[in-house]
Design an enzyme around this catalytic site. Sequence first.
Site, PDB file in Angstrom:
ATOM      1  N   THR A  42      59.446   1.206  25.529  1.00 22.13           N
ATOM      2  CA  THR A  42      60.590   2.030  25.121  1.00 22.13           C
ATOM      3  C   THR A  42      61.580   1.255  24.251  1.00 22.13           C
ATOM      4  O   THR A  42      62.409   1.850  23.578  1.00 22.13           O
ATOM      5  CB  THR A  42      61.358   2.545  26.357  1.00 22.13           C
ATOM      6  OG1 THR A  42      61.810   1.409  27.098  1.00 22.13           O
ATOM      7  CG2 THR A  42      60.485   3.407  27.232  1.00 22.13           C
ATOM      8  N   CYS A  46      67.572  -2.586  30.767  1.00 27.15           N
ATOM      9  CA  CYS A  46      68.248  -1.883  31.856  1.00 27.15           C
ATOM     10  C   CYS A  46      68.790  -2.872  32.876  1.00 27.15           C
ATOM     11  O   CYS A  46      68.342  -4.018  32.944  1.00 27.15           O
ATOM     12  CB  CYS A  46      67.244  -0.991  32.598  1.00 27.15           C
ATOM     13  SG  CYS A  46      66.740   0.437  31.643  1.00 27.15           S
ATOM     14  N   CYS A  50      68.817   0.862  37.510  1.00 27.87           N
ATOM     15  CA  CYS A  50      68.724   2.011  36.573  1.00 27.87           C
ATOM     16  C   CYS A  50      67.972   3.178  37.208  1.00 27.87           C
ATOM     17  O   CYS A  50      66.887   3.007  37.786  1.00 27.87           O
ATOM     18  CB  CYS A  50      68.009   1.591  35.292  1.00 27.87           C
ATOM     19  SG  CYS A  50      67.898   2.970  34.114  1.00 27.87           S
ATOM     20  N   ARG A  75      67.341  -2.599  22.935  1.00 27.97           N
ATOM     21  CA  ARG A  75      68.604  -1.839  22.886  1.00 27.97           C
ATOM     22  C   ARG A  75      69.066  -1.544  24.314  1.00 27.97           C
ATOM     23  O   ARG A  75      68.230  -1.347  25.201  1.00 27.97           O
ATOM     24  CB  ARG A  75      68.426  -0.449  22.242  1.00 27.97           C
ATOM     25  CG  ARG A  75      67.711  -0.374  20.941  1.00 27.97           C
ATOM     26  CD  ARG A  75      67.738   1.082  20.420  1.00 27.97           C
ATOM     27  NE  ARG A  75      67.087   2.053  21.315  1.00 27.97           N
ATOM     28  CZ  ARG A  75      65.780   2.219  21.409  1.00 27.97           C
ATOM     29  NH1 ARG A  75      64.954   1.470  20.709  1.00 27.97           N
ATOM     30  NH2 ARG A  75      65.283   3.132  22.234  1.00 27.97           N
ATOM     31  N   CYS A  77      70.109   0.532  27.496  1.00 23.48           N
ATOM     32  CA  CYS A  77      69.731   1.858  28.001  1.00 23.48           C
ATOM     33  C   CYS A  77      70.968   2.762  28.021  1.00 23.48           C
ATOM     34  O   CYS A  77      72.056   2.336  28.402  1.00 23.48           O
ATOM     35  CB  CYS A  77      69.157   1.688  29.403  1.00 23.48           C
ATOM     36  SG  CYS A  77      68.983   3.193  30.330  1.00 23.48           S
ATOM     37  N   CYS A  80      71.908   3.597  32.129  1.00 22.29           N
ATOM     38  CA  CYS A  80      72.502   2.655  33.099  1.00 22.29           C
ATOM     39  C   CYS A  80      73.529   1.711  32.455  1.00 22.29           C
ATOM     40  O   CYS A  80      74.153   0.925  33.164  1.00 22.29           O
ATOM     41  CB  CYS A  80      71.423   1.864  33.825  1.00 22.29           C
ATOM     42  SG  CYS A  80      70.524   0.729  32.745  1.00 22.29           S
TER      43      CYS A  80
HETATM   44 ZN   LIG Z   1      68.539   1.962  32.255  1.00 24.47          ZN
END
Ligand SMILES: [Zn+2]
Length: 367
Positions: A42, A46, A50, A75, A77, A80
């Site tokens: 993805t 996190c 999360c 990047r 999330c 969270c």
């Molecule tokens: Zn997250």
Amino acid sequence: MNRQKNAWPLPCPPIPEDPRLARIRDRDPTADGVFWYSVATTGVYCRPSCPSRHANPGNIRFHASPAEAHAAGFRPCQRCHPDETSFHHAALIEQACRSMDRAEIFPSLPDLARQAGLSPGHFHRLFRAATELTPAAYAQAVRADRARAALSTAETVTEAVYDSGFSSGGRFYERAGSMFGMTPTSWRAGGKGETIRFSLGTCSLGAILIASTERGLCSVLLGDDPQSLSADLRRRFPNALLTGSDPVYDRIAAQVIACIENGTMPDLPLDLRGTIFRQHVWAALRDIPSGATTTYAELAARLGSPGASRAVGSACAANPLAVIVPCHRVVRRSGDLAGYRWGLARKRALLDREAVPEPCPESDTDR
Ligand SMILES: [Zn+2]
């Protein structure tokens, strides 16, 4: 390893027995701030707690900090918000600050860390991130604040020295020079270098003071007499330049009064200053609709910290924006009104007003 000079070394996949995988699986909030993880498929990273769907462990990489995850090309999330201090940690830090506020003998770093259930190093890092002070600097600032308060009431300087928790007069004098002019916490730094515009008037609840910094509304204070309200503003921002209202500011003040009189929430920027914990509580208060009430325990549970109802109560008591941040909508479980920073009679009047919806001639469908 001939990686580019500035590229972060790509972390290795976890071994299946890595205990951090179990903490991610359990969404363990106590692991937040200890490590972060990214998911190759993805491209996001996190915090361990999360709530997102679990990733295949083969695609997970661990990171020691959000910066490290970022440097590896991931990047943050959107669910969270791994770059922010978690609410769980904010609650622990808030508790530590309150215990120092009350302490006669200041707890040591290992004691504070033990109370929070964290290692001293981890506790120190989180405390700094949340307050911009070390625990020792916070304790020193609490002492300074007590000394200042004691000096204005104590009979003798020696009494003031002992009242404020100094073990000897010598140390007091040694430190006094650097301490005075300092407020207990940097986020309450007293508005140094700021201009605050304020308007003083009356509304159906008595005297009202409305004040704004350049960033937004910073105080809405209610009381019986205007003098004590302006003294309160001065106490909150001892180092700011306070200036009276003008026609432009009168229009802002009128919007705040309209909110108090008929519940129309003004669309004004707010400059709410407080600990991360208090910011969370105040934001949650703003989600309670007019006509509804909640309890301290419910609010604490909604914020993910069911044990923190007392800290939620003190956040309500510290709310600087009466009615705009509707702390009057929090009551005891028994239905008892509990306390109100601006007097119980005002709380009762506000709740009574909100319980009976006003007829609205413009719209006959929405209510
Ligand atoms: Zn997250």
